[in-house]
Design an enzyme around this catalytic site. Structure first.
Site, PDB file in Angstrom:
ATOM      1  NE  ARG A   1      -2.719  -1.441   3.824  1.00 30.59           N
ATOM      2  CZ  ARG A   1      -3.229  -1.224   4.751  1.00 30.59           C
ATOM      3  NH1 ARG A   1      -4.533  -0.307   4.498  1.00 30.59           N
ATOM      4  NH2 ARG A   1      -3.313  -1.553   5.114  1.00 30.59           N
TER       5      ARG A   1
ATOM      6  CB  ALA B   1      26.169  42.167   2.322  1.00 29.30           C
TER       7      ALA B   1
ATOM      8  CG  ASN C   1      33.758  24.613  -1.266  1.00 31.74           C
ATOM      9  OD1 ASN C   1      32.965  25.826  -2.191  1.00 31.74           O
ATOM     10  ND2 ASN C   1      33.049  24.431  -0.426  1.00 31.74           N
TER      11      ASN C   1
END
Length: 455
Positions: A21, A368, A374
């Site tokens: 189900r 900001a 990386n």
């Protein structure tokens, strides 16, 4: 009966069902509630008893089920039920894995995630004076549950719904399926179970009647119906998630955590939050998150695999990924993502920034639009930012790179080399102004556009 307080315990967890189900290629017990497979929830409940052995009875997707079980408990033993002939037959598959074991066996179900540890402890306690102990519950709607036929305090038999008479169907005390018995006795009784019933299956529930026929005492321990919730469909899975979240939210509030809009906060199975922490609306905790006392997680933040220390502020709209470690009084602001990085005490990463594979020293300020670049397409590289560093807005830090203590980067810089302590790094093209160029350029474009529109 022997004193069960000094008796070893083994777990047998039935996890062989296909779960048709669910309409899924994934074995039913590997579907997740609160970030953990259903099977793990059952195993974690049983782990509170410090079991000497844990046996998983797998079937559909047996290899996946075995691998999942061993992720949580490398010592777990998995056996395979090739033919699905009922719960007694399934339990009997653990006979070989429990050879030589002396003590109590508790049979649990991999699709029943919410049995409380204290409930299992009550069953163990009841085993001290009873040969067999069954876990039952009062059902609001008994439906097709098996019925527990009591005689005073003694459980006489369990009647499967398909085989129940009308007077037995009127019983509201129902069987959870969880059972506890001495190992030797349990497998003796299973050997006597037949399949003369409506389903032609070998029911584990028949061991109760067989034990009573020997004159042995059998008890039923009661629990809340919510604990026995089984998962057989996607709707059941959603209901199980809702049950877990409601329980965990209530626990968090009781433990001194402020949830400003509890119904909008989502916990993992292992979320740890200290008292006096504040959790704003629409916060999601994935696995392996620890929030210390007094931290503040602001709205619409997503955290997983991270540690947030006392006094830190995260969000709104922040994402902390695995390996993010925030020290005390760190500020992580809106639309900031941090992954596999350590941010030291008092540092601030407040706006539109990605910090990955990095360390940031104490009281540094990240402007900001900063990005730690990386990944080179094959390897990840580390960025080291010292203490009291000021990273100007829109700085690209091309790892591996080191920024020394008290250094600065100019806004808009692309930093590809180390910056010494106390230095200012400027890495951008020199600005050149061309007087009148913008006006002449736009006039030329407009004239070209007009010419094309007449062609």
């Amino acid at each position: 009966m022997s004193d069960s307080n000094f008796t070893a315990t083994a777990l047998v967890i039935l996890a062989a069902g296909q779960g048709t189900r669910m309409k899924s290629d994934l074995p039913k017990v590997l579907h997740k509630v609160a970030g953990a497979p259903l099977l793990h929830h059952a195993m974690m409940s049983g782990a509170s008893l410090a079991p000497e052995r844990t046996v998983i009875v797998a079937g559909h997707g047996a290899e996946e089920v075995q691998d999942s079980a061993r992720e949580l408990d490398p010592e777990a033993t998995a056996v395979v039920q090739e033919d699905r002939l009922g719960t007694a037959h399934a339990t009997d598959q653990a006979r070989g894995a429990l050879e030589g074991f002396e003590g109590n066996v508790i049979v649990l179900y991999g699709d029943t995630p919410f049995i409380k540890p204290e409930t299992l402890e009550r069953m163990i306690a009841a085993r001290g004076t009873n040969a067999v102990v069954v876990l039952g519950f009062e059902a609001a709607d008994p439906g097709r549950y098996g019925r527990l036929a009591m005689s005073g305090e003694m459980l006489e038999k369990i009647v499967e719904f398909k085989d129940a008479k009308d007077e037995e169907k009127a019983i509201t005390f129902c069987n959870s399926g969880v059972i506890c018995a001495d190992s030797k006795l349990l497998f003796e009784l299973i050997s006597e179970v037949g399949n003369d019933n409506a389903s032609e299956e070998y029911y584990l529930t028949d061991v109760v009647g067989l034990a009573r026929a020997r004159g042995l005492p059998v008890a039923a321990v009661r629990c809340d119906e919510e604990e026995t919730l089984g998962v057989n469909s996607r709707a059941d899975l959603a209901a199980a998630e809702a049950t877990f979240q409601a329980r965990r939210r209530a626990e968090a509030l009781a433990e001194g955590v402020t949830l400003q809009a509890p119904d909008t906060v989502w916990f993992s199975h292992d979320t740890v939050i200290g008292r006096d922490a504040v959790i704003e609306p629409n916060v999601y905790f994935g696995p392996e998150v620890t929030i210390e006392t007094g931290a503040h997680i602001r709205a619409f933040s997503h955290l997983e695999g991270c540690h947030v220390s006392r006094g830190a502020i995260v969000g709104p709209y922040a994402r902390l990924r695995p390996g993010a470690e925030l020290a005390e009084d760190v500020h992580v602001g809106n639309f900031v993502e941090i992954k596999n990085a350590q941010v030291a005490e008092g540092a601030k990463v407040n706006h539109l920034t990605y910090i990955g594979d990095a360390t940031i020293g104490e009281h540094s300020n990240i402007g900001a639009g900063t990005i730690t670049c990386n990944y080179d397409g094959v390897f990840k590289h580390h960025t080291e930012i010292g203490a009291r560093v000021f990273i100007g807005s829109d700085t690209m830090l091309i790892a591996p790179v080191k920024i020394g203590d008290d250094a600065m980067t100019a806004t808009g810089s692309v930093i590809s080399s180390d910056v010494p302590a106390g230095a200012l790094a400027v890495a951008r093209a020199r600005q050149e102004n061309k007087p009148g160029f913008a006006i002449r350029f736009m006039e030329r474009l407009r004239a070209l556009k007009q010419k094309k529109s007449k062609e």
